[in-house]
Design a protein around this motif. Structure first.
Motif, PDB file in Angstrom:
ATOM      1  N   VAL A  97      38.502  -4.082  67.419  1.00  0.00           N
ATOM      2  CA  VAL A  97      39.732  -3.302  67.486  1.00  0.00           C
ATOM      3  C   VAL A  97      40.752  -4.043  68.345  1.00  0.00           C
ATOM      4  O   VAL A  97      40.418  -4.537  69.431  1.00  0.00           O
ATOM      5  N   ILE A  98      41.973  -4.130  67.820  1.00  0.00           N
ATOM      6  CA  ILE A  98      43.103  -4.649  68.587  1.00  0.00           C
ATOM      7  C   ILE A  98      44.151  -3.552  68.661  1.00  0.00           C
ATOM      8  O   ILE A  98      44.143  -2.619  67.859  1.00  0.00           O
ATOM      9  N   THR A  99      45.043  -3.665  69.592  1.00  0.00           N
ATOM     10  CA  THR A  99      46.074  -2.638  69.722  1.00  0.00           C
ATOM     11  C   THR A  99      47.071  -2.726  68.573  1.00  0.00           C
ATOM     12  O   THR A  99      47.262  -3.791  67.971  1.00  0.00           O
ATOM     13  N   ARG A 100      47.694  -1.619  68.280  1.00  0.00           N
ATOM     14  CA  ARG A 100      48.729  -1.572  67.249  1.00  0.00           C
ATOM     15  C   ARG A 100      49.856  -2.555  67.594  1.00  0.00           C
ATOM     16  O   ARG A 100      50.344  -3.283  66.734  1.00  0.00           O
ATOM     17  N   ASP A 101      50.246  -2.590  68.861  1.00  0.00           N
ATOM     18  CA  ASP A 101      51.320  -3.478  69.300  1.00  0.00           C
ATOM     19  C   ASP A 101      50.980  -4.939  69.021  1.00  0.00           C
ATOM     20  O   ASP A 101      51.831  -5.710  68.593  1.00  0.00           O
ATOM     21  N   THR A 102      49.720  -5.319  69.237  1.00  0.00           N
ATOM     22  CA  THR A 102      49.303  -6.697  68.989  1.00  0.00           C
ATOM     23  C   THR A 102      49.523  -7.066  67.527  1.00  0.00           C
ATOM     24  O   THR A 102      50.098  -8.117  67.223  1.00  0.00           O
ATOM     25  N   LEU A 103      49.103  -6.214  66.611  1.00  0.00           N
ATOM     26  CA  LEU A 103      49.243  -6.517  65.191  1.00  0.00           C
ATOM     27  C   LEU A 103      50.692  -6.455  64.733  1.00  0.00           C
ATOM     28  O   LEU A 103      51.161  -7.321  63.993  1.00  0.00           O
ATOM     29  N   LEU A 104      51.429  -5.461  65.175  1.00  0.00           N
ATOM     30  CA  LEU A 104      52.833  -5.342  64.759  1.00  0.00           C
ATOM     31  C   LEU A 104      53.656  -6.526  65.239  1.00  0.00           C
ATOM     32  O   LEU A 104      54.518  -7.026  64.510  1.00  0.00           O
ATOM     33  N   ARG A 105      53.375  -6.998  66.448  1.00  0.00           N
ATOM     34  CA  ARG A 105      54.127  -8.140  66.962  1.00  0.00           C
ATOM     35  C   ARG A 105      53.686  -9.445  66.324  1.00  0.00           C
ATOM     36  O   ARG A 105      54.395 -10.448  66.402  1.00  0.00           O
ATOM     37  N   ALA A 106      52.539  -9.461  65.668  1.00  0.00           N
ATOM     38  CA  ALA A 106      52.068 -10.643  64.956  1.00  0.00           C
ATOM     39  C   ALA A 106      52.573 -10.688  63.517  1.00  0.00           C
ATOM     40  O   ALA A 106      52.571 -11.741  62.890  1.00  0.00           O
ATOM     41  N   LYS A 107      53.008  -9.568  63.004  1.00  0.00           N
ATOM     42  CA  LYS A 107      53.385  -9.448  61.590  1.00  0.00           C
ATOM     43  C   LYS A 107      54.356 -10.539  61.141  1.00  0.00           C
ATOM     44  O   LYS A 107      54.170 -11.140  60.078  1.00  0.00           O
ATOM     45  N   ALA A 108      55.364 -10.812  61.917  1.00  0.00           N
ATOM     46  CA  ALA A 108      56.374 -11.808  61.526  1.00  0.00           C
ATOM     47  C   ALA A 108      55.795 -13.213  61.444  1.00  0.00           C
ATOM     48  O   ALA A 108      56.323 -14.068  60.725  1.00  0.00           O
ATOM     49  N   ASP A 109      54.701 -13.486  62.157  1.00  0.00           N
ATOM     50  CA  ASP A 109      54.103 -14.834  62.179  1.00  0.00           C
ATOM     51  C   ASP A 109      53.015 -15.014  61.126  1.00  0.00           C
ATOM     52  O   ASP A 109      52.514 -16.128  60.957  1.00  0.00           O
ATOM     53  N   ILE A 110      52.623 -13.952  60.441  1.00  0.00           N
ATOM     54  CA  ILE A 110      51.561 -14.064  59.434  1.00  0.00           C
ATOM     55  C   ILE A 110      52.168 -14.587  58.138  1.00  0.00           C
ATOM     56  O   ILE A 110      53.084 -13.982  57.600  1.00  0.00           O
ATOM     57  N   PRO A 111      51.661 -15.718  57.662  1.00  0.00           N
ATOM     58  CA  PRO A 111      52.230 -16.292  56.443  1.00  0.00           C
ATOM     59  C   PRO A 111      51.991 -15.402  55.224  1.00  0.00           C
ATOM     60  O   PRO A 111      51.014 -14.667  55.160  1.00  0.00           O
ATOM     61  N   ASP A 112      52.895 -15.480  54.253  1.00  0.00           N
ATOM     62  CA  ASP A 112      52.756 -14.702  53.021  1.00  0.00           C
ATOM     63  C   ASP A 112      51.693 -15.291  52.104  1.00  0.00           C
ATOM     64  O   ASP A 112      51.141 -14.600  51.266  1.00  0.00           O
ATOM     65  N   ALA A 113      51.438 -16.554  52.233  1.00  0.00           N
ATOM     66  CA  ALA A 113      50.436 -17.203  51.383  1.00  0.00           C
ATOM     67  C   ALA A 113      49.655 -18.221  52.156  1.00  0.00           C
ATOM     68  O   ALA A 113      50.009 -18.655  53.190  1.00  0.00           O
TER      69      ALA A 113
END
Length: 78
Positions: free
Chosen positions: A62-78
Motif C-alpha cells: 500500500v502506498i498513499t494516495r498522494d504518492t500515486l497522484l503526484r506520480a501520475k504525470a511521470d508515468i509514461p503512456d506506453a
C-alpha cells in the motif's frame, strides 16, 4: 536490474521531515516499476476480487494516495 528514475515527488517533497520511511515509486531499466510501501498482504489478501491472484512470492503493498497522484504525470503512456 537497475533503477532509472523516481516517478513523482520525493518523500521530502511530499512533506516527510526525515525522508526515510516513506512510500516511493521507481521506474526500472526494463520498464517495470518498483514500489516501496507498507506490506498489507495479511490484511488485504482475503479482500482480493475473485479474478485477482497473488503468488506466494508476491506481496500486496500500500502506498498513499498522494504518492500515486503526484506520480501520475511521470508515468509514461506506453
Amino acid at each position: 536490474m537497475k533503477i532509472v528514475r523516481r516517478i513523482g515527488a520525493s518523500p521530502r517533497e511530499r512533506g516527510s521531515v526525515t525522508g526515510q520511511t516513506c512510500p516511493d515509486i521507481f521506474e526500472l531499466q526494463n520498464g517495470d516499476f518498483a514500489v516501496i510501501g507498507t506490506d498489507r498482504t495479511a490484511e488485504l489478501d482475503a479482500e482480493l476480487p475473485s479474478d485477482a491472484a497473488r503468488a506466494d512470492y508476491e506481496r500486496i503493498v500500500v502506498i498513499t494516495r498522494d504518492t500515486l497522484l503526484r506520480a501520475k504525470a511521470d508515468i509514461p503512456d506506453a
